[in-house]
Write an enzyme that holds these catalytic residues in place. Structure first.
Site, PDB file in Angstrom:
ATOM      1  N   TYR A  91      37.376  47.225  33.448  1.00 53.41           N
ATOM      2  CA  TYR A  91      37.223  48.087  34.698  1.00 53.41           C
ATOM      3  C   TYR A  91      37.602  49.687  34.932  1.00 53.41           C
ATOM      4  O   TYR A  91      38.693  50.131  34.210  1.00 53.41           O
ATOM      5  CB  TYR A  91      38.275  47.540  36.030  1.00 53.41           C
ATOM      6  CG  TYR A  91      37.968  45.942  36.075  1.00 53.41           C
ATOM      7  CD1 TYR A  91      36.479  44.866  35.020  1.00 53.41           C
ATOM      8  CD2 TYR A  91      38.761  44.763  36.520  1.00 53.41           C
ATOM      9  CE1 TYR A  91      36.238  44.035  35.575  1.00 53.41           C
ATOM     10  CE2 TYR A  91      38.265  43.438  37.019  1.00 53.41           C
ATOM     11  CZ  TYR A  91      36.824  42.953  36.876  1.00 53.41           C
ATOM     12  OH  TYR A  91      36.624  41.905  36.429  1.00 53.41           O
ATOM     13  N   GLU A 142      50.239  35.682  57.914  1.00 49.95           N
ATOM     14  CA  GLU A 142      48.308  35.053  58.757  1.00 49.95           C
ATOM     15  C   GLU A 142      48.140  37.231  59.862  1.00 49.95           C
ATOM     16  O   GLU A 142      47.027  36.645  59.961  1.00 49.95           O
ATOM     17  CB  GLU A 142      47.976  34.445  58.584  1.00 49.95           C
ATOM     18  CG  GLU A 142      47.433  33.209  57.949  1.00 49.95           C
ATOM     19  CD  GLU A 142      47.163  31.437  58.375  1.00 49.95           C
ATOM     20  OE1 GLU A 142      46.624  30.988  57.384  1.00 49.95           O
ATOM     21  OE2 GLU A 142      48.280  31.032  59.439  1.00 49.95           O
TER      22      GLU A 142
END
Length: 390
Positions: free
Chosen positions: A295, A368
């Protein structure tokens, strides 16, 4: 700017994230996830393309008005980790887990897809929603770019986000220029001559040679690279020998190499091999050496990152839009950013000790509340980024 996400959309984002978390799929195996994405996008009215880089999905929305073509990306794959969380939606697949937040990325982009379609009269240009497979070491981003996701339609700018347990929930962390390091791999076999452990002089000890190399290779970072330029060479695996009194014939080593500067990265293969050759020459061993380019450096465009900061400040206030610290982690969104200007940013997801565990940890989970922030940022970028530049 105000982006209000309807409660039913947020509820669906949470439910989708939990469903995906319970059904993790590894790189290039994301068939269930891709099918969910495809069905949702088709039901919303997007132009859908599937089978890109095996399991990748695109959702295209053309406004019919002038403006840039902007790509928003979410990665889909999980990790080969046995989950340790005691959650009602914990992984149901032995040995597989969403331990990096990609379940949240997919859920957030699907939530944004719904809001953007509902607000399509406000859009300009063209949006490309990109659901990418195989970010975790398999180069799914490279494969999607090679298969033309930036070419049809021709993408002008690309944005991606990642959940992060290093920042408080709801914080947006961005950085101009290099943000994530390059990541390459080294694969080495040192070949000696086996023998009895009591008579090392009669053989060539590849374990001793490997030890010399492991110690000496750190000079590549400490003595061959400017102290102002970060670099990492880590040997993560070494395998050799079978018992206590036998010198083996071979030792294998695996390692990772990280850098933030393209010239430093380009020089690494020769510098590492030079140390390896010297260690082997000193003992009479030989070697096989492979340097695997993986990468590249994730380099954010200044103008596009400025837009991320502007939108985050406008949505959440200056205290929730922060300049992030560079990380030696790597990200294959870098392949998109090599081709088009764009920005990769982080959404804080830490709300206490339970949600502050490192990524790739078997107990990783998120606060969340971060999901709403991610959806708001993706919607804001979808509405505003096509109007900028050109």
């Amino acid at each position: 700017m105000t982006i209000a996400i309807p409660q039913d959309v947020l509820d669906d984002v949470v439910a989708t994230r939990r469903d995906l978390h319970a059904h993790p799929e590894l790189a290039f195996e994301e068939t269930r996830t891709a099918a969910i994405v495809e069905a949702r996008l088709r039901a919303l009215g997007y132009d859908v393309r599937t089978g890109i880089a095996k399991t990748g999905v695109l959702g295209i929305l053309r406004s019919g008005k002038p403006g840039r073509t902007v790509l928003l990306r979410a990665d889909m794959d999980a990790l080969p980790i046995e989950e340790q969380n005691d959650l009602p939606f914990r992984s149901t697949v032995p040995g597989k887990m969403h331990a990096c937040g990609h379940d949240a990325h997919v859920a957030m982009l699907l939530g944004a897809a719904r809001v953007l379609m509902e607000r399509r009269d406000e859009l300009a240009g063209t949006l490309v929603l990109c659901f990418q497979p195989a970010e975790e070491g398999k180069g799914g981003g490279r494969e999607m770019v090679n298969e033309g996701v930036l070419d049809d339609p021709n993408v002008d700018a690309a944005f991606g986000l990642h959940i992060s347990s290093n920042y408080p929930a709801g914080v947006v962390a961005w950085r101009r220029g290099p943000f994530f390091a390059s990541s390459d791999s080294i694969e080495i076999t040192i070949r000696g001559r086996g023998g009895h452990g009591a008579s090392p002089h009669e053989g060539v000890d590849p374990i001793f040679t490997a030890g010399q190399f492991i110690t000496s290779v750190q000079q590549v970072v400490s003595r061959n690279i400017s102290p102002l330029e970060p670099g990492v060479v880590t040997i993560g695996a070494i395998h050799g020998g079978t018992t206590h009194n036998v010198i083996p014939d071979t030792v294998t080593l695996l390692g990772t190499v990280r850098a933030f500067d393209a010239e430093v990265r380009a020089a690494m293969p020769e510098r590492i091999e030079r140390v390896l050759a010297a260690a082997c020459a000193s003992t009479g061993a030989t070697y096989d050496y492979t340097y695997v380019w993986r990468y590249p450096i994730t380099v954010n465009d200044g103008e596009q990152t400025g837009l991320v900061d502007e939108l985050a400040r406008g949505l959440f206030g200056v205290e929730r839009s922060v300049e992030g610290e560079r990380t030696m982690g790597a990200e294959d969104f870098s392949f998109f950013l090599e081709r088009v200007p764009g920005s990769y940013f982080l959404i804080g997801a830490a709300g206490g000790p339970e949600t502050s565990k490192p990524h790739h940890n078997a107990a990783f989970t998120i606060d969340e509340r971060a999901l709403e922030t991610g959806v708001q940022m993706l919607v804001a970028l979808g509405l505003e980024a096509p109007r900028r530049g050109r």
